[in-house]
Design a protein around this motif. Structure first.
Motif, short mmCIF file in Angstrom:
data_model
loop_
_atom_site.label_atom_id
_atom_site.label_comp_id
_atom_site.label_asym_id
_atom_site.label_seq_id
_atom_site.Cartn_x
_atom_site.Cartn_y
_atom_site.Cartn_z
N GLY A 1 0.80 -1.22 0.00
CA GLY A 1 0.00 0.00 0.00
C GLY A 1 0.83 1.26 0.00
N VAL B 1 -2.10 -2.62 3.30
CA VAL B 1 -3.34 -2.17 2.67
C VAL B 1 -3.77 -3.23 1.66
CG1 VAL B 1 -4.43 -0.36 1.30
CG2 VAL B 1 -2.70 0.24 3.02
N ALA C 1 -7.14 -5.18 -0.88
CA ALA C 1 -8.32 -4.96 -1.73
C ALA C 1 -9.57 -5.36 -0.96
CB ALA C 1 -8.18 -5.75 -3.02
N LEU D 1 -11.45 -1.52 -0.35
CA LEU D 1 -10.20 -1.13 0.31
C LEU D 1 -10.26 -1.53 1.78
CD1 LEU D 1 -7.57 0.36 -0.53
CD2 LEU D 1 -8.55 2.42 0.48
N TRP E 1 -7.47 -3.24 5.23
CA TRP E 1 -6.09 -3.41 5.65
C TRP E 1 -5.96 -4.56 6.63
CZ3 TRP E 1 -8.88 0.81 7.71
CH2 TRP E 1 -8.91 0.92 9.10
N ALA F 1 -3.84 -3.01 -3.92
CA ALA F 1 -5.22 -2.51 -3.86
C ALA F 1 -5.38 -1.36 -4.85
CB ALA F 1 -5.54 -2.04 -2.44
N GLN G 1 -6.90 4.17 -2.75
CA GLN G 1 -5.91 4.48 -1.70
C GLN G 1 -5.68 5.98 -1.59
OE1 GLN G 1 -2.36 1.94 -1.12
NE2 GLN G 1 -3.04 0.87 -2.98
#
Length: 394
Positions: A72, A99, A101, A246, A248, A270, A275
């Motif tokens: 990420g 991070v 998807a 999104l 994490w 992602a 982001q």
């Protein structure tokens, strides 16, 4: 075409199957005196705040759409880290944040990194169905342990200890939980983690509803228990970014390169636009709006749960977070002459044009007498739903 045993073992996601039926009926009754009211899917009726939308548009306009690192954007990981410190009082270094998807990818990555074929993972019954399927997809086996209202529909340390065997790898918990909206008491969670630690297992905690906690007795991150806890989180619920996909994952330092390697191969990264947009979630203006919306979700709960109770749809444990009501529908089934929540779901859909979710999605422990209402819809929709239920069940 030969279908893999793995794919055949995945049950339908009945929430979405019911949603398809409800959508078809909604088209039929659209424009009539009683259009469909949807209280079935756990999706906030709020959308991303203005600053988030503007940040997304700016990223596209400026051409910031290339791949990011698999872990990420560094600045997004830093802002998530700061959110933990400021909102939850937990120090989580950005280097331990990956991070993903959506929370779905976070769960998949965690399961693939930690579960071997044949490993068993203990989970409460009822619980979110997809969580057990992530375990199955990693060739593990989800072991559902029946829970009660007295236990807040959550696992206890005693149940974990009693169920543990040579194949057990760990526990997968959710706090607050879908479908019940209940959290694990912090002291009980600490006891569960101690049991898992003593056996060399893993503690995975789905915390995607943690931002939508309403009771100061709960609302604490499991990450406060130590760096060996694995936490899954998301921008979908508190941050109102469902379709942006999104989320994490917070993992111990040693697991970061492992998760990164798997993410590189499965996802690359992602969504870059999502982001960049999510950076604006942590602006003061956005956070103030999220807190206003959290108060609105609480107000909806405070109206809807007592209303259900008054109609005989008893909610045995007041939800302390998320936006669900897990209601015992036994009286309603008897009143309408149907057998269990599955049949009741379709009766409500056809007779009251009200879409809800049957309990069968969430386990086998007495779930046939429960339905799940989502209070993520507007207060007006909730009030209309109560009026229709009152008429139908009178």
């Amino acid at each position: 075409m030969r279908i893999s045993r793995r794919a055949q073992a995945i049950e339908p996601f009945y929430v979405m199957e019911v949603a398809k039926e409800a959508a078809a009926l909604a088209r039929e009754v659209a424009g009539g005196s009683q259009p469909m009211v949807f209280l079935n899917i756990g999706e906030p009726d709020f959308t991303a705040p203005p600053l988030v939308q503007e940040a997304a548009a700016r990223a596209v306009r400026d051409g910031r759409t290339q791949y990011t690192q698999a872990t990420g954007l560094p600045e997004l990981r830093e802002r998530i880290s700061a959110w933990y410190a400021e909102r939850l009082g937990v120090q989580v270094p950005a280097r331990r944040i990956v991070v993903t998807a959506g929370a779905s990818a976070a769960l998949q990555l965690a399961c693939l990194a930690l579960i071997e074929a044949g490993d068993e993972v203990l989970m409460p019954d009822p619980s979110y169905p997809c969580n057990r399927h992530f375990v199955s997809a990693a060739e593990g086996r989800a072991v559902l342990l029946p829970t009660t209202a007295a236990e807040r529909f959550q696992l206890s340390a005693d149940k974990v200890a009693a169920a543990w065997n040579a194949q057990t790898r760990g526990v997968l918990l959710a706090s607050p939980s879908n479908p019940t909206g209940t959290s694990i008491a912090p002291d009980e969670l600490a006891r569960i983690h101690a049991q898992v630690q003593a056996r060399g297992g893993i503690t995975l905690v789905d915390e995607i509803y943690l931002g939508l906690s309403y009771d100061p007795a709960f609302g604490r991150s499991a990450l406060a228990l130590g760096e060996d806890v694995v936490s899954i989180n998301s921008f979908s619920k508190y941050f109102n970014m469902t379709g942006w996909r999104l989320g994490w994952l917070v993992v111990p330092d040693a697991l970061v390169p492992v998760v990164e390697r798997i993410a590189q191969n499965l996802f690359i990264c992602a969504s870059t636009v999502a982001q960049h947009a999510a950076l604006a979630c942590f602006e003061a203006e956005s956070l103030a709006l999220y807190e206003q919306r959290r108060a609105e979700f609480r107000a909806r709960r405070d109206y809807f749960v007592p209303a259900l109770d008054a109609l005989g749809l008893k909610v045995p444990v007041m939800p302390d977070g998320a936006f669900y009501a897990w209601a015992d529908c036994s009286q309603a089934c008897e009143r309408l002459g149907v057998q269990g929540s599955w049949d009741l779901t379709f009766a409500l859909m056809r007779q009251a044009h009200l879409a809800v979710t049957p309990g069968r999605d969430f386990g086998q422990a007495d779930t046939g007498r429960f339905i799940r209402f989502s209070t993520a819809s507007s207060m007006a929709h909730l009030q209309e739903a109560v009026a229709r239920l009152r008429t139908l069940l009178a």
